[in-house]
Design a protein around this motif. Structure first.
Motif, PDB file in Angstrom:
ATOM      1  N   GLU A   1      -0.606  -5.662   7.885  1.00  0.00           N
ATOM      2  CA  GLU A   1      -0.445  -4.891   9.129  1.00  0.00           C
ATOM      3  C   GLU A   1      -1.624  -3.947   9.369  1.00  0.00           C
ATOM      4  OE1 GLU A   1       3.306  -3.109   8.255  1.00  0.00           O
ATOM      5  OE2 GLU A   1       4.425  -4.927   8.757  1.00  0.00           O
TER       6      GLU A   1
ATOM      7  N   LYS B   1       3.986   3.844  12.358  1.00  0.00           N
ATOM      8  CA  LYS B   1       4.366   2.879  13.396  1.00  0.00           C
ATOM      9  C   LYS B   1       5.119   3.604  14.519  1.00  0.00           C
ATOM     10  CE  LYS B   1       4.709  -1.142  10.381  1.00  0.00           C
ATOM     11  NZ  LYS B   1       5.619  -2.100   9.754  1.00  0.00           N
TER      12      LYS B   1
ATOM     13  N   ASN C   1       9.794   1.520   3.015  1.00  0.00           N
ATOM     14  CA  ASN C   1       9.434   0.486   2.041  1.00  0.00           C
ATOM     15  C   ASN C   1       8.563   0.975   0.886  1.00  0.00           C
ATOM     16  OD1 ASN C   1      10.919  -1.744   2.728  1.00  0.00           O
ATOM     17  ND2 ASN C   1       9.618  -2.165   4.509  1.00  0.00           N
TER      18      ASN C   1
ATOM     19  N   ASN D   1       2.204  -4.603   4.261  1.00  0.00           N
ATOM     20  CA  ASN D   1       1.529  -3.381   4.737  1.00  0.00           C
ATOM     21  C   ASN D   1       0.040  -3.627   4.891  1.00  0.00           C
ATOM     22  OD1 ASN D   1       3.800  -1.822   4.892  1.00  0.00           O
ATOM     23  ND2 ASN D   1       3.494  -0.783   2.933  1.00  0.00           N
TER      24      ASN D   1
END
Ligand SMILES: Nc1ncnc2c1ncn2[C@@H]1O[C@H](COP(=O)(O)OP(=O)(O)OP(=O)(O)O)[C@@H](O)[C@H]1O
Ligand SMILES: [Mg+2]
Length: 432
Positions: free
Chosen positions: A333, A388, A397, A330
C-alpha cells in the motif's frame, strides 16, 4: 614495592631469608608467585566480601603461622574502622581491644597514612605476640586493614615474607574494590530498570488513552450511520427496495464493528499458543507467494534474499504468516505505482534489541515506498493509528503484529525515510 617496604622504621628489624640451595630457593619462590597469581581464582563467583575474606585469611596461613586474623573495614559514611571478620571465633574481644590500643597510641593512623604494611609488637595479645598490619588499599581508596597476630618474633619475620603478604593484601583490596563497584553497579542498574518500568507503565497508560479515544472514534462513525438510517426508516413510508438498500448498508456497518471487536479481542489477549520449533524459511516463502497472488496485477517486484542455515524458531507458524501478510500488504500500500518489496532472512546477535546476547533470527521487510514521516515512526504500532481515510483502515494490524511477535518472545523494529522506503525487522529468538 621493595623501596616502599624498606621504609619500615629501623626499630622494626627485617632480615633477609636464607633458603637452602639456589634452585630450591627459585622453586619455592616460583611456587609462591604462582599461589599469588592464582589466588583470585580461589574466590567463589559472584564474589562477596565474606567469601573474599575466607579465601584471603586461608591464603595468609600458607605464608605465615597465624594465631588470630582480623579484618577491619572502613565505613563509607563515618570513615571509621570497624571489625567485620575475625578468626578464630572467640577472639573478637581481643581484636577490638588491640585495635583500640593501637589507635590510642597513634600506631593505627600511622599505618593507614603510610598505606604500607608494618610489623609491630602486640599491646593486648599476651606472650610476646607480633602483629602484622596489612592495609587494604588501592590506588584511590583505603578499604580496610588486616591484622595478623603471630607468635613469630618481630625479628624473624623476613622482608620477603612481608612483601608476599603485602602483594596478597593488594590483590585482596583490588578484588574487594571490584566487588563493591560491581554491587554498586547492580544497585544502580536495578534502580534504572525500575525507572524504566515506571516510564513504560506511563507510556502504557497514554497508549491506552490513545487506544480508547481511537476506538470511540472508530465506533462512532458506523453508529452514526446506523442511527441516521434507522431515523430515515422510521420517518417515511419507504419502498421495499429502498429499505433493502438501507438494510444492506447497515449490515456493512455492523460487520465493520464486529470485525473491529474481533481485532481488539485478539489484540488484548495475544497468547503464546500452539508454538512449535520450525524452520522459518518456508513460512516466509508462503507469505511471499500469497502476497504475489493477491497483488498479481500490480507493478511490484516481490523478492526473497534468505541466508541458508538459519536456526529454527519456537513460534506459532500461522501467527507469523499472518504478521508477514499484514506487513507485506502495508508495504504494497505504501508503493505509489511501481516498486520493490524484499524480505531478507538473517541470524546473529543483535545487542541493540537483545542485550543479553541471545541468538536471534531476523526477518527484514524492505520496501521502496513512500516511507513514514519521522513524527509518525513512533506511533505506527499504536492501536488505531492509521494514515488512511476514515473507514478505509482500522489502524489495528501493526499493533496486532507487534503483540503477536512479542508473545513469541520476539520484537519488531522500524526504520524509515520519507520518500525513500521502509524496513520492518521482525526478531525472533533462535531455538537451535
Ligand atoms: N511499509 C510501510 N510504509 C509506510 N507506512 C507504513 C508501512 N507500514 C505501515 N505504515 C503506516 O502505519 C500505519 C498503521 O498500519 P496498520 O497496518 O496498523 O493500519 P492500516 O494499514 O492503516 O490499516 P489496515 O491495516 O486496517 O488496513 C499505516 O496507516 C501507515 O501509515
Ligand atoms: Mg495495514
Amino acid at each position: 614495592m621493595h623501596a616502599e617496604l624498606s621504609r619500615t622504621p629501623d626499630d622494626l628489624p627485617i632480615k633477609d631469608e636464607h633458603v637452602g640451595t639456589d634452585s630450591e630457593a627459585m622453586r619455592e619462590l616460583a611456587q609462591k608467585i604462582e599461589d599469588l597469581i592464582y589466588f583470585p581464582e580461589k574466590i567463589e563467583k559472584p564474589a562477596r566480601i565474606s567469601k573474599i575474606w575466607e579465601a584471603f585469611s586461608e591464603e595468609i596461613q600458607h605464608h605465615i603461622d597465624v594465631d588470630v586474623c582480623a579484618l577491619f573495614r572502613v565505613d563509607d559514611r563515618t570513615h571509621e574502622f570497624a571489625l567485620k571478620h575475625w578468626r578464630p571465633d572467640d577472639e573478637e574481644d581481643n581484636c577490638r581491644l588491640e585495635i583500640d590500643a593501637q589507635i590510642e597510641c597513634g600506631m593505627f593512623a600511622w599505618i593507614i597514612n603510610r598505606r604500607l604494611p608494618a610489623v609491630i609488637p602486640s599491646l593486648v595479645f599476651k606472650n610476646r605476640r607480633t602483629l602484622i598490619m596489612l592495609p587494604l588499599t588501592t590506588q584511590t581508596k583505603t578499604l580496610g586493614l588486616v591484622m595478623v597476630v603471630t607468635t613469630i618474633q618481630e625479628g624473624a619475620i623476613t622482608h620477603e615474607r612481608l612483601k608476599l603478604l603485602a602483594i596478597l593484601a593488594k590483590q585482596c583490596a583490588l578484588i574487594m574494590e571490584n566487588t563493591l563497584l560491581y554491587a554498586q553497579l547492580q544497585k544502580e542498574h536495578a534502580s534504572l530498570q525500575k525507572a524504566q518500568q515506571r516510564i513504560i507503565q506511563a507510556e502504557k497508560f497514554s497508549a491506552f488513552g490513545r487506544m480508547t479515544s481511537g476506538a470511540f472514534h472508530e465506533f462512532l462513525n458506523p453508529l452514526n450511520i446506523l442511527s441516521g438510517h434507522l431515523q430515515l426508516m422510521e420517518m417515511s413510508d419507504l419502498p421495499a427496495d429502498q429499505i433493502r438498500d438501507y438494510a444492506a448498508l447497515m449490515r456493512t456497518q455492523t460487520d465493520r464493528m464486529a470485525a473491529m471487536v474481533k481485532s481488539l479481542q485478539r489484540f488484548s489477549a495475544p497468547r503464546k499458543r500452539d508454538c512449535r520449533v520450525v524452520d522459518i524459511a518456508p513460512i516466509i516463502t508462503d507469505a511471499m507467494d500469497m502476497a504475489r497472488n493477491r497483488h498479481a496485477d500490480a507493478d511490484v517486484a516481490f523478492e526473497l534474499d534468505m541466508a541458508s542455515g538459519c536456526p529454527t524458531v519456537d513460534i506459532n507458524p500461522e501467527d507469523l504468516l499472518r504478521v508477514l501478510s499484514h506487513m507485506l500488504d502495508n508495504a504494497y500500500e505504501a508503493i505509489p505505482q511501481s516498486g520493490r518489496i524484499q524480505i531478507q532472512l538473517r541470524s546473529g546477535y543483535y545487542e541493540d534489541v537483545r542485550p543479553s546476547r541471545e541468538k536471534m533470527v531476523v526477518c527484514r521487510l524492505v520496501d521502496n515506498g513512500n516511507g513514514i514521516p519521522a513524527d509518525n515512526q513512533g506511533k505506527v504500532f499504536d492501536p488505531f493509528f492509521t494514515t488512511k481515510d476514515i473507514g478505509e483502515g482500522t489502524g489495528l494490524n501493526l499493533s496486532i503484529c507487534y503483540a503477536l511477535i512479542q508473545s513469541m518472545g520476539g520484537t519488531i523494529t522500524v526504520q524509515s525515510e520519507e520518500g525513500q522506503g521502509t524496513a520492518f525487522s521482525v526478531y525472533l529468538p533462535a531455538a537451535s
